[in-house]
Design an enzyme around this catalytic site. Structure first.
Site, PDB file in Angstrom:
ATOM      1  CB  CYS A 159      -0.918  -0.021   1.225  1.00  0.00           C
ATOM      2  SG  CYS A 159      -1.976   1.419   1.368  1.00  0.00           S
ATOM      3  CB  CYS A 171      -0.490   2.446   3.985  1.00  0.00           C
ATOM      4  SG  CYS A 171      -2.061   1.900   3.360  1.00  0.00           S
ATOM      5  CG  ASP A 172       3.308   0.999   4.501  1.00  0.00           C
ATOM      6  OD1 ASP A 172       2.801   1.483   5.534  1.00  0.00           O
ATOM      7  OD2 ASP A 172       3.163  -0.182   4.167  1.00  0.00           O
TER       8      ASP A 172
HETATM    9  C1  LIG Z   1      -5.931   1.435  -0.861  1.00  0.00           C
HETATM   10  C2  LIG Z   1      -7.325   1.336  -1.434  1.00  0.00           C
HETATM   11  C3  LIG Z   1      -7.992   2.480  -1.822  1.00  0.00           C
HETATM   12  C4  LIG Z   1      -9.285   2.413  -2.355  1.00  0.00           C
HETATM   13  N1  LIG Z   1      -9.909   3.579  -2.702  1.00  0.00           N
HETATM   14  C5  LIG Z   1     -11.179   3.558  -3.168  1.00  0.00           C
HETATM   15  C6  LIG Z   1     -11.864   4.768  -3.486  1.00  0.00           C
HETATM   16  O1  LIG Z   1     -11.325   5.867  -3.360  1.00  0.00           O
HETATM   17  N2  LIG Z   1     -13.154   4.685  -3.956  1.00  0.00           N
HETATM   18  C7  LIG Z   1     -13.792   3.482  -4.101  1.00  0.00           C
HETATM   19  O2  LIG Z   1     -14.958   3.480  -4.495  1.00  0.00           O
HETATM   20  N3  LIG Z   1     -13.166   2.314  -3.809  1.00  0.00           N
HETATM   21  C8  LIG Z   1     -11.884   2.311  -3.355  1.00  0.00           C
HETATM   22  N4  LIG Z   1     -11.244   1.128  -3.057  1.00  0.00           N
HETATM   23  C9  LIG Z   1     -11.964  -0.138  -3.297  1.00  0.00           C
HETATM   24  C10 LIG Z   1     -12.939  -0.463  -2.161  1.00  0.00           C
HETATM   25  O3  LIG Z   1     -12.238  -0.402  -0.950  1.00  0.00           O
HETATM   26  C11 LIG Z   1     -13.548  -1.847  -2.365  1.00  0.00           C
HETATM   27  O4  LIG Z   1     -14.213  -1.894  -3.588  1.00  0.00           O
HETATM   28  C12 LIG Z   1     -14.554  -2.183  -1.242  1.00  0.00           C
HETATM   29  O5  LIG Z   1     -13.946  -2.082   0.018  1.00  0.00           O
HETATM   30  C13 LIG Z   1     -15.119  -3.579  -1.419  1.00  0.00           C
HETATM   31  O6  LIG Z   1     -15.981  -3.863  -0.348  1.00  0.00           O
HETATM   32  P1  LIG Z   1     -16.317  -5.352   0.102  1.00  0.00           P
HETATM   33  O7  LIG Z   1     -17.202  -5.213   1.284  1.00  0.00           O
HETATM   34  O8  LIG Z   1     -16.802  -6.114  -1.065  1.00  0.00           O
HETATM   35  O9  LIG Z   1     -14.920  -6.042   0.477  1.00  0.00           O
HETATM   36  P2  LIG Z   1     -13.776  -5.651   1.561  1.00  0.00           P
HETATM   37  O10 LIG Z   1     -13.667  -4.213   1.733  1.00  0.00           O
HETATM   38  O11 LIG Z   1     -12.590  -6.423   1.118  1.00  0.00           O
HETATM   39  O12 LIG Z   1     -14.323  -6.271   2.941  1.00  0.00           O
HETATM   40  C14 LIG Z   1     -14.400  -7.657   3.161  1.00  0.00           C
HETATM   41  C15 LIG Z   1     -14.390  -7.932   4.653  1.00  0.00           C
HETATM   42  O13 LIG Z   1     -14.594  -9.318   4.865  1.00  0.00           O
HETATM   43  C16 LIG Z   1     -13.695  -9.800   5.846  1.00  0.00           C
HETATM   44  N5  LIG Z   1     -13.473 -11.220   5.614  1.00  0.00           N
HETATM   45  C17 LIG Z   1     -12.797 -11.816   4.588  1.00  0.00           C
HETATM   46  N6  LIG Z   1     -12.827 -13.152   4.703  1.00  0.00           N
HETATM   47  C18 LIG Z   1     -13.531 -13.427   5.836  1.00  0.00           C
HETATM   48  C19 LIG Z   1     -13.906 -14.644   6.496  1.00  0.00           C
HETATM   49  N7  LIG Z   1     -13.566 -15.836   6.005  1.00  0.00           N
HETATM   50  N8  LIG Z   1     -14.623 -14.564   7.643  1.00  0.00           N
HETATM   51  C20 LIG Z   1     -14.999 -13.351   8.147  1.00  0.00           C
HETATM   52  N9  LIG Z   1     -14.665 -12.157   7.565  1.00  0.00           N
HETATM   53  C21 LIG Z   1     -13.938 -12.208   6.429  1.00  0.00           C
HETATM   54  C22 LIG Z   1     -12.454  -8.957   5.633  1.00  0.00           C
HETATM   55  O14 LIG Z   1     -11.653  -8.947   6.820  1.00  0.00           O
HETATM   56  C23 LIG Z   1     -13.061  -7.597   5.309  1.00  0.00           C
HETATM   57  O15 LIG Z   1     -13.287  -6.843   6.484  1.00  0.00           O
HETATM   58  C24 LIG Z   1      -9.948   1.164  -2.522  1.00  0.00           C
HETATM   59  C25 LIG Z   1      -9.278  -0.013  -2.133  1.00  0.00           C
HETATM   60  C26 LIG Z   1      -7.982   0.054  -1.596  1.00  0.00           C
HETATM   61  C27 LIG Z   1      -7.289  -1.220  -1.191  1.00  0.00           C
END
Ligand SMILES: Cc1cc2nc3c(=O)[nH]c(=O)nc-3n(C[C@H](O)[C@H](O)[C@H](O)COP(=O)(O)OP(=O)(O)OC[C@H]3O[C@@H](n4cnc5c(N)ncnc54)[C@H](O)[C@@H]3O)c2cc1C
Lengths: 301, 103
Positions: free
Chosen positions: A130, A133-134
């Protein structure tokens, strides 16, 4: 027994919980780490409707508090398996078992590793996934970014303003990212492209000191870098659910916009689903749809 | 016991010369995962008396961060008898923080 068990408290899972609670269903959210998902890593979100600027932490915390206030229950345990009974489904975690009428898999994705020896040991000692972040730790230092997509290009651009020198290593000679970013990178005098090359080894004492890259003719070069930023994509966190729902060849759960999987009563939401745009808006949209479909499923009995 | 803020001036007395093991949390205000970890560490600090937990802001204390080769945050370093025993990088849930201290 819960009406709906949601696996993952990222944007998709938390939004599903809001919709499910507002439909007066009981909800358990299982989370392996901490609420919020990937988005907590970003200091500034600029593309979510109505929020020109919000930090990932504030976004996640606001969403979590909204969900809690609506009465969703949270258990911080990692789901390792699903037992898909016809009426009663069970989610097995590292510590226990939880029963639900329906399940929403909202487990998102995690950083893909490079797969080079010593990588895990050097995380936080020169290896990072990241840049935002870093990056600050590498002021006036030499760093390398490895990858060929938009994330790698943007990371290289971001780091070029902080670090003394940035190598951008990519295994092909063309990038999958935006032309505009590539153009801006080419204008940077402190960015050097290392194309048709892969990272083959990491050299370290207490921390990363250099890396070796091999080009397509087999020539090995040693690059002295303080940091290596790995941006080779993300992989869906679906390993534990492959026997319950259909996955595509990359591991994404197969389901259309309605978030309905091949397994009755099991839904998917967010970045772990087969789709073309993986962002907050699409993740939260999936959450709303998956919860609505789960409610419909429960109400038919 | 609450989490104590530590800087260069009291690092030696609070960490290196501590009788108890010390869990050092390197963090920054702009780091989201650090902010998620904070309430977890507050809880563990309140619950346990066999370990001291301290917080170091790497922006205020860049020398300490450099001395201990911290290049990613959050970074937890466990000190025993004045020396680093082990470290963990990245956000981890409460159970893992406890394991990290225990093992
Ligand atoms: C550095 C960075 C910057 C970003 N910036 C943007 C932005 O500016 N705008 C934007 O729209 N999008 C951005 N994104 C993308 C966005 O973060 C993702 O599209 C979004 O978070 C997806 O949501 P999600 O809930 O599907 O998955 P995730 O956010 O990946 O959440 C999944 C959750 O499930 C948990 N989990 C996984 N496996 C298990 C398990 N077996 N049991 C229990 N819990 C589990 C994980 O710990 C996590 O908390 C960015 C992503 C990153 C990495």
């Amino acid at each position: 027994m819960f009406d709906i068990i949601i696996i993952g408290a990222g944007p998709a899972g938390l939004t599903a919980a809001i919709y499910a609670r507002r439909a007066e269903k009981t909800v358990l959210v299982l989370e392996a780490k901490s609420y919020g998902g990937q988005i907590i890593n970003t200091p500034d979100i600029e593309n979510y409707p109505v929020c020109p600027h919000i930090s990932g932490f504030d976004f996640a915390t606001g969403l979590y508090e909204q969900t809690k206030a609506l009465g969703a229950e949270f258990v911080f345990e990692k789901a390792v398996d699903i037992i898909n009974g016809e009426k009663i489904k069970e989610v097995v975690t590292e510590k226990g078992k939880y029963q639900g009428k329906t399940i929403i898999i909202a487990t998102g994705s995690e950083n893909r590793k490079l797969g080079v020896d010593g990588e895990d040991r050097l995380i936080g000692r020169g290896i990072s996934y990241c840049a935002t972040c870093d990056g600050a730790f590498y002021r006036k230092k030499t760093v390398a970014v490895v990858g060929g997509g938009n994330t790698a290009l943007e990371d290289a651009l971001y780091l070029s303003d902080i670090a003394e020198k940035v190598y951008l290593i990519h295994r092909r000679d063309t990038f999958r990212g935006e032309e505009a970013t590539i153009k801006r990178l080419k204008e940077k005098t402190n960015v050097e492209f290392v194309l048709n090359s892969t990272v083959t080894s990491l050299n370290a004492e207490k921390r990363l000191t250099s890396i070796e890259v091999k080009d397509k003719d087999g020539k090995v070069t040693q690059l002295f870098v303080n940091g290596l930023f790995v941006a080779v994509g993300r992989i869906p966190e679906t390993q534990n659910f492959g026997k319950t729902v259909n996955l595509d060849e990359s591991g994404y759960v197969v389901a259309g916009e309605n978030c309905i999987t091949n397994a009755d009563g099991i839904f998917v939401a967010g970045d772990n689903r087969v789709k073309s745009v993986r962002q907050l808006v699409t993740a939260t949209a999936d959450g709303a749809i998956a919860a609505t479909e789960a409610v419909k499923y429960i109400n038919q009995f | 016991m609450a989490v104590i803020k530590v800087g260069k001036e009291n690092f030696e007395s609070e960490v290196l010369n501590s009788e108890k093991p010390v869990l050092v949390d390197f963090n920054a205000n702009w780091c989201g995962p650090c902010k998620m970890l904070k309430p977890i560490l507050d809880e563990v600090a309140e619950e346990r008396s066999d370990v001291k937990i301290v917080s170091i802001n790497i922006d205020d204390e860049d020398e300490l961060a450099e001395d201990y080769s911290v290049y990613s945050i959050p970074c937890l370093v466990l000190f025993k008898n004045g020396a680093e025993a082990k470290r963990s990088v990245g956000l981890i849930p409460k159970a893992e923080v406890e394991n990290f201290i225990n093992e």
